[in-house]
Scaffold this motif. Structure first.
Motif, PDB file in Angstrom:
ATOM      1  N   ALA B  33       0.865  -1.173   0.000  1.00  0.00           N
ATOM      2  CA  ALA B  33       0.000   0.000   0.000  1.00  0.00           C
ATOM      3  C   ALA B  33       0.901   1.221   0.000  1.00  0.00           C
ATOM      4  CB  ALA B  33      -0.911   0.014   1.226  1.00  0.00           C
ATOM      5  N   MET B  34       0.489   2.227  -0.734  1.00  0.00           N
ATOM      6  CA  MET B  34       1.248   3.467  -0.771  1.00  0.00           C
ATOM      7  C   MET B  34       0.307   4.624  -0.519  1.00  0.00           C
ATOM      8  SD  MET B  34       4.159   3.054  -3.648  1.00  0.00           S
ATOM      9  CE  MET B  34       5.063   4.424  -2.905  1.00  0.00           C
ATOM     10  N   HIS B  35       0.889   5.702  -0.024  1.00  0.00           N
ATOM     11  CA  HIS B  35       0.073   6.809   0.430  1.00  0.00           C
ATOM     12  C   HIS B  35       0.653   8.147   0.026  1.00  0.00           C
ATOM     13  CE1 HIS B  35      -1.737   3.848   3.195  1.00  0.00           C
ATOM     14  NE2 HIS B  35      -0.500   3.422   3.351  1.00  0.00           N
ATOM     15  N   PHE B  95       4.145  14.374   0.688  1.00  0.00           N
ATOM     16  CA  PHE B  95       5.032  13.232   0.826  1.00  0.00           C
ATOM     17  C   PHE B  95       4.354  11.993   0.270  1.00  0.00           C
ATOM     18  CE2 PHE B  95       8.151  15.089   3.651  1.00  0.00           C
ATOM     19  CZ  PHE B  95       7.459  15.961   4.473  1.00  0.00           C
ATOM     20  N   ASP B  99       3.923   1.335   2.731  1.00  0.00           N
ATOM     21  CA  ASP B  99       3.793   0.303   3.757  1.00  0.00           C
ATOM     22  C   ASP B  99       4.588  -0.915   3.314  1.00  0.00           C
ATOM     23  OD1 ASP B  99       0.226   0.766   4.535  1.00  0.00           O
ATOM     24  OD2 ASP B  99       2.008   1.925   5.093  1.00  0.00           O
ATOM     25  N   THR B 101       5.685  -2.875   5.762  1.00  0.00           N
ATOM     26  CA  THR B 101       4.941  -3.676   6.734  1.00  0.00           C
ATOM     27  C   THR B 101       3.517  -3.141   6.763  1.00  0.00           C
ATOM     28  OG1 THR B 101       5.699  -2.173   8.488  1.00  0.00           O
ATOM     29  CG2 THR B 101       6.945  -4.186   8.161  1.00  0.00           C
ATOM     30  N   PRO B 102       2.521  -3.999   6.980  1.00  0.00           N
ATOM     31  CA  PRO B 102       1.131  -3.513   6.979  1.00  0.00           C
ATOM     32  C   PRO B 102       0.929  -2.374   7.955  1.00  0.00           C
ATOM     33  CG  PRO B 102       1.193  -5.914   7.023  1.00  0.00           C
ATOM     34  CD  PRO B 102       2.610  -5.455   7.219  1.00  0.00           C
ATOM     35  N   GLY B 103       0.223  -1.358   7.504  1.00  0.00           N
ATOM     36  CA  GLY B 103      -0.092  -0.237   8.378  1.00  0.00           C
ATOM     37  C   GLY B 103       1.104   0.540   8.857  1.00  0.00           C
ATOM     38  N   GLY B 104       2.252   0.410   8.145  1.00  0.00           N
ATOM     39  CA  GLY B 104       3.496   0.896   8.712  1.00  0.00           C
ATOM     40  C   GLY B 104       4.022   2.235   8.240  1.00  0.00           C
ATOM     41  N   ALA B 105       3.662   2.657   7.007  1.00  0.00           N
ATOM     42  CA  ALA B 105       4.272   3.890   6.471  1.00  0.00           C
ATOM     43  C   ALA B 105       5.768   3.871   6.741  1.00  0.00           C
ATOM     44  CB  ALA B 105       3.613   5.132   7.058  1.00  0.00           C
ATOM     45  N   ASP B 106       6.410   2.783   6.358  1.00  0.00           N
ATOM     46  CA  ASP B 106       7.798   2.527   6.738  1.00  0.00           C
ATOM     47  C   ASP B 106       8.762   3.576   6.208  1.00  0.00           C
ATOM     48  OD1 ASP B 106       6.176   0.065   6.544  1.00  0.00           O
ATOM     49  OD2 ASP B 106       7.987  -0.973   7.201  1.00  0.00           O
ATOM     50  N   TRP B 108       9.434   7.220   3.756  1.00  0.00           N
ATOM     51  CA  TRP B 108       8.838   8.439   3.212  1.00  0.00           C
ATOM     52  C   TRP B 108       9.822   9.097   2.260  1.00  0.00           C
ATOM     53  CZ3 TRP B 108       4.569  11.250   5.959  1.00  0.00           C
ATOM     54  CH2 TRP B 108       3.937  10.432   6.909  1.00  0.00           C
ATOM     55  N   GLY B 109       9.277   9.792   1.274  1.00  0.00           N
ATOM     56  CA  GLY B 109      10.122  10.588   0.409  1.00  0.00           C
ATOM     57  C   GLY B 109      10.478  11.906   1.076  1.00  0.00           C
TER      58      GLY B 109
END
Lengths: 112, 118
Positions: B33-35, B95, B99, B101-106, B108-109
């Motif tokens: 997943a990406m945000h 930004f 993810d 890891t799930p739910g992680g937003a590991d 960032w740019g």
């Protein structure tokens, strides 16, 4: 949406002293797989966020062990055992259990 | 080393459009997943949009629903945000985050700045 209420918003700390930041979620962050997707991030001035803690209490690679995370129900805490000068910046919690992901308001940690 | 690089920000007039890009290095898009998350300088963070790359399922904040569209290109390891009908209140540093890891937003740019002003 899940509301994350973070406190304090400002945290002046003496070098070498402990610090604690809290986040409270408006609903359970336990996902159907049994995990709690609560993360803590540090954002130094002029930088992008860096994750410190994931799933409540797991330190990311390279994060000093003076950082720790815990939870009690829907209350989550980030603790720094002894604050160092490099810890200055913003800290915020983020829940990744429910979409949309939501963030705490952020805590500005500064050295007294 | 995982790295995300955003681009496409700039100064744009209200009502106009802008397309942001985020390219990933050091890993291959797969079932992540990406945000998109934005931040008014000196203020807090707001999740804008997300996408599950496996299913192309998407989500949007109410503040951008109907105006912004997120998409992913696995072949090019890239994430996009098409922003239409821009408003002054969309002014922020945008930004992308992933993810691992799930739910992680590991990761960032570094962010790309969008300024909406006449």
């Amino acid at each position: 949406d899940v509301v994350m209420t973070q406190s304090p918003l400002s945290l002046p700390v003496t070098l070498g002293q402990p610090a604690s930041i809290s986040c409270r979620s408006s609903q359970s962050l336990v996902y159907s797989d049994g995990n709690t997707y609560l993360n803590w991030f540090q954002q130094r001035p002029g930088q992008s966020p860096r994750r410190l803690i994931y799933k409540v209490s797991n330190r990311d690679s390279g994060v000093p062990d003076r950082f720790s995370g815990s939870k009690s129900g829907t209350d989550f805490t980030l603790k720094i055992s002894r604050v160092e000068a490099e810890d200055v910046g913003f800290y915020f919690c983020m829940q990744g259990t429910h979409w949309p992901y939501t963030f705490g308001q952020g805590t500005k940690l500064e050295i007294k | 080393e995982v790295r995300l690089v955003e681009s496409g920000g700039g100064l744009v007039q209200p009502g106009r459009s802008l397309r942001l890009s985020c390219t990933a290095f050091g890993f291959t898009f797969h079932n992540h997943a990406m945000h998109w998350v934005r931040q008014v300088p000196g203020k807090g963070l707001e999740w804008v949009s997300g996408i599950y790359l496996k299913s192309d399922g998407t989500g949007y904040a109410d503040s951008v629903k109907g105006r912004f569209t997120v998409s992913g290109d696995k072949a090019n390891n890239s994430l996009y945000l098409q922003m239409n009908s821009l408003r002054a209140e969309d002014t922020a540093l945008y930004f992308c985050a992933i993810d691992i890891t799930p739910g992680g937003a590991d990761y960032w740019g570094q962010g790309t700045l969008v300024t909406v002003s006449s």
